[in-house]
Design a protein around this motif. Structure first.
Motif, PDB file in Angstrom:
ATOM      1  N   ARG A  23       0.808  -1.216   0.000  1.00  0.00           N
ATOM      2  CA  ARG A  23       0.000   0.000   0.000  1.00  0.00           C
ATOM      3  C   ARG A  23       0.850   1.279   0.000  1.00  0.00           C
ATOM      4  N   GLY A  24       1.981   1.251   0.672  1.00  0.00           N
ATOM      5  CA  GLY A  24       2.807   2.445   0.763  1.00  0.00           C
ATOM      6  C   GLY A  24       3.364   2.931  -0.554  1.00  0.00           C
ATOM      7  N   ALA A  25       3.304   2.092  -1.598  1.00  0.00           N
ATOM      8  CA  ALA A  25       3.890   2.457  -2.888  1.00  0.00           C
ATOM      9  C   ALA A  25       2.866   2.904  -3.922  1.00  0.00           C
ATOM     10  N   VAL A  26       1.580   2.780  -3.643  1.00  0.00           N
ATOM     11  CA  VAL A  26       0.590   2.994  -4.701  1.00  0.00           C
ATOM     12  C   VAL A  26       0.548   4.436  -5.200  1.00  0.00           C
ATOM     13  N   ARG A  27       0.745   5.409  -4.318  1.00  0.00           N
ATOM     14  CA  ARG A  27       0.648   6.810  -4.754  1.00  0.00           C
ATOM     15  C   ARG A  27       1.822   7.192  -5.646  1.00  0.00           C
ATOM     16  N   VAL A  28       3.044   6.812  -5.256  1.00  0.00           N
ATOM     17  CA  VAL A  28       4.195   7.201  -6.073  1.00  0.00           C
ATOM     18  C   VAL A  28       4.197   6.467  -7.413  1.00  0.00           C
ATOM     19  N   LEU A  29       3.557   5.311  -7.459  1.00  0.00           N
ATOM     20  CA  LEU A  29       3.465   4.559  -8.714  1.00  0.00           C
ATOM     21  C   LEU A  29       2.181   4.868  -9.479  1.00  0.00           C
ATOM     22  N   GLY A  30       1.379   5.798  -8.985  1.00  0.00           N
ATOM     23  CA  GLY A  30       0.166   6.208  -9.692  1.00  0.00           C
ATOM     24  C   GLY A  30      -0.821   5.086  -9.917  1.00  0.00           C
ATOM     25  N   ILE A  31      -0.855   4.122  -9.001  1.00  0.00           N
ATOM     26  CA  ILE A  31      -1.741   2.964  -9.135  1.00  0.00           C
ATOM     27  C   ILE A  31      -3.116   3.298  -8.566  1.00  0.00           C
ATOM     28  N   ALA A  32      -4.159   2.985  -9.310  1.00  0.00           N
ATOM     29  CA  ALA A  32      -5.531   3.273  -8.872  1.00  0.00           C
ATOM     30  C   ALA A  32      -5.915   2.385  -7.692  1.00  0.00           C
ATOM     31  N   THR A  33      -6.588   2.974  -6.717  1.00  0.00           N
ATOM     32  CA  THR A  33      -7.005   2.251  -5.521  1.00  0.00           C
ATOM     33  C   THR A  33      -8.503   2.411  -5.313  1.00  0.00           C
ATOM     34  N   ARG A  34      -9.033   1.607  -4.386  1.00  0.00           N
ATOM     35  CA  ARG A  34     -10.441   1.702  -4.022  1.00  0.00           C
ATOM     36  C   ARG A  34     -10.552   1.828  -2.511  1.00  0.00           C
ATOM     37  N   ALA A  35     -11.557   2.561  -2.076  1.00  0.00           N
ATOM     38  CA  ALA A  35     -11.810   2.739  -0.648  1.00  0.00           C
ATOM     39  C   ALA A  35     -13.308   2.650  -0.399  1.00  0.00           C
ATOM     40  N   VAL A  36     -13.673   2.545   0.872  1.00  0.00           N
ATOM     41  CA  VAL A  36     -15.076   2.425   1.244  1.00  0.00           C
ATOM     42  C   VAL A  36     -15.335   3.299   2.467  1.00  0.00           C
ATOM     43  N   HIS A  37     -16.483   3.971   2.490  1.00  0.00           N
ATOM     44  CA  HIS A  37     -16.899   4.792   3.629  1.00  0.00           C
ATOM     45  C   HIS A  37     -18.309   4.389   4.033  1.00  0.00           C
ATOM     46  N   VAL A  69     -29.198  -1.169  10.259  1.00  0.00           N
ATOM     47  CA  VAL A  69     -30.542  -1.109   9.680  1.00  0.00           C
ATOM     48  C   VAL A  69     -30.490  -0.358   8.351  1.00  0.00           C
ATOM     49  N   GLY A  70     -31.086  -0.961   7.309  1.00  0.00           N
ATOM     50  CA  GLY A  70     -31.223  -0.278   6.019  1.00  0.00           C
ATOM     51  C   GLY A  70     -29.918  -0.003   5.311  1.00  0.00           C
ATOM     52  N   LEU A  71     -28.958  -0.898   5.444  1.00  0.00           N
ATOM     53  CA  LEU A  71     -27.664  -0.705   4.783  1.00  0.00           C
ATOM     54  C   LEU A  71     -27.853  -0.692   3.270  1.00  0.00           C
ATOM     55  N   GLN A  72     -27.339   0.345   2.628  1.00  0.00           N
ATOM     56  CA  GLN A  72     -27.419   0.421   1.170  1.00  0.00           C
ATOM     57  C   GLN A  72     -26.276   1.252   0.598  1.00  0.00           C
ATOM     58  N   HIS A  73     -25.940   0.930  -0.643  1.00  0.00           N
ATOM     59  CA  HIS A  73     -24.907   1.682  -1.355  1.00  0.00           C
ATOM     60  C   HIS A  73     -25.473   3.041  -1.729  1.00  0.00           C
ATOM     61  N   GLY A  74     -24.707   4.110  -1.419  1.00  0.00           N
ATOM     62  CA  GLY A  74     -25.212   5.450  -1.688  1.00  0.00           C
ATOM     63  C   GLY A  74     -24.657   6.097  -2.935  1.00  0.00           C
ATOM     64  N   GLY A  75     -23.433   5.730  -3.318  1.00  0.00           N
ATOM     65  CA  GLY A  75     -22.803   6.343  -4.484  1.00  0.00           C
ATOM     66  C   GLY A  75     -21.303   6.211  -4.404  1.00  0.00           C
ATOM     67  N   HIS A  76     -20.606   6.989  -5.219  1.00  0.00           N
ATOM     68  CA  HIS A  76     -19.151   6.952  -5.170  1.00  0.00           C
ATOM     69  C   HIS A  76     -18.576   8.323  -5.471  1.00  0.00           C
ATOM     70  N   TRP A 118     -19.398   4.693  -1.163  1.00  0.00           N
ATOM     71  CA  TRP A 118     -19.921   4.952   0.177  1.00  0.00           C
ATOM     72  C   TRP A 118     -21.295   4.327   0.371  1.00  0.00           C
ATOM     73  N   PHE A 119     -21.522   3.944   1.617  1.00  0.00           N
ATOM     74  CA  PHE A 119     -22.760   3.288   2.027  1.00  0.00           C
ATOM     75  C   PHE A 119     -23.390   4.099   3.155  1.00  0.00           C
ATOM     76  N   ARG A 120     -24.659   3.875   3.363  1.00  0.00           N
ATOM     77  CA  ARG A 120     -25.380   4.506   4.466  1.00  0.00           C
ATOM     78  C   ARG A 120     -26.147   3.437   5.224  1.00  0.00           C
ATOM     79  N   ALA A 121     -26.310   3.646   6.520  1.00  0.00           N
ATOM     80  CA  ALA A 121     -27.061   2.707   7.348  1.00  0.00           C
ATOM     81  C   ALA A 121     -27.385   3.379   8.670  1.00  0.00           C
ATOM     82  N   GLN A 122     -28.363   2.812   9.356  1.00  0.00           N
ATOM     83  CA  GLN A 122     -28.733   3.312  10.677  1.00  0.00           C
ATOM     84  C   GLN A 122     -28.123   2.412  11.744  1.00  0.00           C
ATOM     85  N   VAL A 123     -27.499   3.049  12.726  1.00  0.00           N
ATOM     86  CA  VAL A 123     -26.990   2.321  13.882  1.00  0.00           C
ATOM     87  C   VAL A 123     -28.155   2.183  14.868  1.00  0.00           C
ATOM     88  N   PRO A 124     -28.478   0.972  15.303  1.00  0.00           N
ATOM     89  CA  PRO A 124     -29.658   0.773  16.158  1.00  0.00           C
ATOM     90  C   PRO A 124     -29.616   1.606  17.436  1.00  0.00           C
TER      91      PRO A 124
END
Length: 281
Positions: free
Chosen positions: A126-140, A200-207, A229-235
């Motif tokens: 992971r530490g090399a991806v930015r200097v090598l311009g490699i595309a990454t994915r993340a989740v929120h 509760v109600g976990l769903q994909h919201g967009g990117h 990113w996803f959205r959901a309700q914490v009980p």
């Protein structure tokens, strides 16, 4: 007497944030070709700073060549090498960069390396991806209380990136070992101590897409990332509890309070744009 300075509006912040998320490289870049496939890019002349003999010792050749009429760096593996050779070659290159102080924080975490078609060519530290311009994915994850307030976290001061800033309930990278749902589940537990099946109600919201210069490698890095990113309700009655030491604490805020802190620059750029998407802006 000077008039009081008006606080920055969320709309003003959002306009500048979207511009900041889509920026050209700070300097010319050359394609990085691994095992015959384009997987990233490097700043012009950047790889001249490392010794190539250590790669040759592992039978990998790093050279400057031409690719579709433009100069490109080629990291070649022997034709008879195993299917894991691109991964080994990429990690040998990453280690050479680390030893010269030319990459980001070393995480001992492998991220997928893909060609333009999205096919996985190999993996790399992971530490090399930015200097090598490699595309990454993340989740929120945008986490809400039943009354509509939003759970947010303050990042630990020990975090290598954006320490002490505010973030969504959870934000993390998709590792090479994870699918997107697996990364969501793993990061939600590690950062917030929550099981996704209890939400509760976990769903994909967009990117949100990022293409912008990175400070890593002495400013020679380039960030290319898609954040789903996803959205959901914490009980009711359930509170997040950090498990990995990367969160200072959590707070419940009204949406207007979140907007105010985002506009003040107290959230990471990534989290702010995810929150803007959640708010329909």
């Amino acid at each position: 007497m000077n008039a009081a300075v008006q606080p920055r509006s969320f709309g003003d912040w959002l306009a500048s944030a979207r511009q900041a998320a889509q920026q050209p490289p700070a300097q010319p870049r050359q394609a990085l070709v691994v095992a015959g496939q384009v997987v990233g890019s490097v700043a012009e002349g950047f790889l001249n700073q490392i010794g190539r003999q250590r790669l040759m010792d592992k039978r990998y050749k790093l050279s400057i060549d031409e690719h579709f009429g433009a100069a490109a760096w080629r990291l070649d593996v022997p034709p008879e090498a195993s299917v894991d050779a691109p991964t080994d070659a990429l990690n040998a290159l990453a280690a050479a960069l680390r030893d010269e102080g030319l990459c980001g924080p070393w995480r001992d975490e492998q991220l997928a390396v893909c060609n333009p078609a999205g096919e996985v060519v190999g993996t790399v530290e992971r530490g090399a991806v930015r200097v090598l311009g490699i595309a990454t994915r993340a989740v929120h994850l945008v986490g809400l209380a039943p009354d509509g307030r939003m759970w947010v976290q303050k990042r630990s001061m020990a975090k290598p990136n954006n320490p002490g800033l505010w973030d969504t309930l959870m934000g993390g990278m998709v590792s090479a070992a994870d699918s997107l749902p697996q990364a969501l589940a793993r990061e939600t537990w590690e950062e917030a101590g929550l099981r996704v099946e209890t939400l509760v109600g976990l769903q994909h919201g967009g990117h949100v897409d990022f293409s912008r210069p990175s400070r890593e490698g002495g400013g020679a890095g380039y960030m290319r990332e898609r954040i789903d990113w996803f959205r959901a309700q914490v009980p009711e009655g359930v509170e997040p509890a950090n498990q990995d030491g990367e969160v200072d604490h959590f707070e419940l805020l009204q949406p207007e309070g979140v907007r105010l802190r985002v506009a003040q620059g107290l959230f990471t750029l990534e989290a702010g744009l995810v929150i803007a998407g959640f708010l329909g802006m």
